[in-house]
Design a protein around this motif. Sequence first.
Motif, PDB file in Angstrom:
ATOM      1  N   SER A  89       0.829  -1.201   0.000  1.00 37.38           N
ATOM      2  CA  SER A  89       0.000   0.000   0.000  1.00 37.38           C
ATOM      3  C   SER A  89       0.865   1.254   0.000  1.00 37.38           C
ATOM      4  N   LEU A  90       1.945   1.214   0.779  1.00 38.60           N
ATOM      5  CA  LEU A  90       2.848   2.357   0.850  1.00 38.60           C
ATOM      6  C   LEU A  90       3.544   2.590  -0.490  1.00 38.60           C
ATOM      7  N   GLU A  91       3.931   1.514  -1.159  1.00 38.12           N
ATOM      8  CA  GLU A  91       4.584   1.637  -2.465  1.00 38.12           C
ATOM      9  C   GLU A  91       3.676   2.330  -3.482  1.00 38.12           C
ATOM     10  N   LYS A  92       2.385   2.012  -3.431  1.00 36.99           N
ATOM     11  CA  LYS A  92       1.438   2.616  -4.376  1.00 36.99           C
ATOM     12  C   LYS A  92       1.279   4.110  -4.114  1.00 36.99           C
ATOM     13  N   ARG A  93       1.251   4.461  -2.820  1.00 37.80           N
ATOM     14  CA  ARG A  93       1.021   5.864  -2.471  1.00 37.80           C
ATOM     15  C   ARG A  93       2.295   6.702  -2.511  1.00 37.80           C
ATOM     16  N   ARG A  94       3.444   6.053  -2.392  1.00 45.32           N
ATOM     17  CA  ARG A  94       4.712   6.778  -2.414  1.00 45.32           C
ATOM     18  C   ARG A  94       5.690   6.018  -3.312  1.00 45.32           C
ATOM     19  N   PRO A  95       5.600   6.238  -4.633  1.00 44.45           N
ATOM     20  CA  PRO A  95       6.444   5.515  -5.598  1.00 44.45           C
ATOM     21  C   PRO A  95       7.937   5.678  -5.344  1.00 44.45           C
TER      22      PRO A  95
END
Length: 226
Positions: A63-69
Motif C-alpha cells: 500500500s505504501l509503495e502505491k502511495r509513495r512511488p
Amino acid sequence: MKKYLILIDKSWLAQNVFRSVLSSSFEVDMGFHLEDINVLASEQKPALLVISENAHDEKEWLSLEKRRPLVKKIKKIFISKKAKAPGGFLLLKPPFKPEELLRLCDCGGDKKSKKKVAARSIKKNIGSKRAFARNILTTKVFFNDEIGNPLIYMNARDISLGGMFIEGGIPLKAGSLAFISFGIKGKPVTVTGQAVRVDDGGIGVRFMGLPDEARKLIGSYCANVS
C-alpha cells in the motif's frame, strides 16, 4: 553533506544500535512503523531505507509503495533472520558486524582503526592503576534487543569485574546503555553495559548490576592473569 536515511524498527534498543552504526555516514531519522515513512520523507527524499523484520507488514508495504512511488526507486535493506527478503530489498541477517551494514549501504566501513593496541602491550597494562584486575578476552560481544535477540557483534579485547573494552567503530554515545552477551570459557554471560569511554579504538563498557553467577565467572577468569 550526509545522505538522508530512514530506519524503521519497533525495538527502541535496535533503533539505537543501528543508528549508532549508521550515523557516522548518514543523517538518520527513525520510526516504529512503515507509515512513519510518509511523515519522515515529506521534507527530505531518503537515499536509503533500512527496515527490520518486526516492522515489516507485506500488505502495508504494498500500500505504501502505491502511495509513495519513491520507495520503489531507492535502495532498501531488510534486517531479518529469514532466508529471503521481500521484493526489492537486500537481505542482511543478524547478528552481523557493523561493517557489513555499512558496506551494504555503500559507505565503506572496513577501515581498520589506527588505535588498535598490540596484544603484547595490552598484557603490560592489565591491572595497572585500575580498581579491578583485568585479563585479555578475545571473544564476540553481541548487542541485543529487549528480548535478547542479537543484533550486531564486535570483538572484546579485555575484561574485568568492572567492565570490558570492545574493539570496533560503533560510535555509541558515552552514557548509552546496551544489553550485551558474550562467553567466557564456554559459559554465556548476559549483562547491561554502559558506554563510559568511546574512541577510534572502540568502547569502554562498565557493567551495571552484574549478576552473582557472572561476577564469580568473571572474577575467577580475571584472577588468572598471566
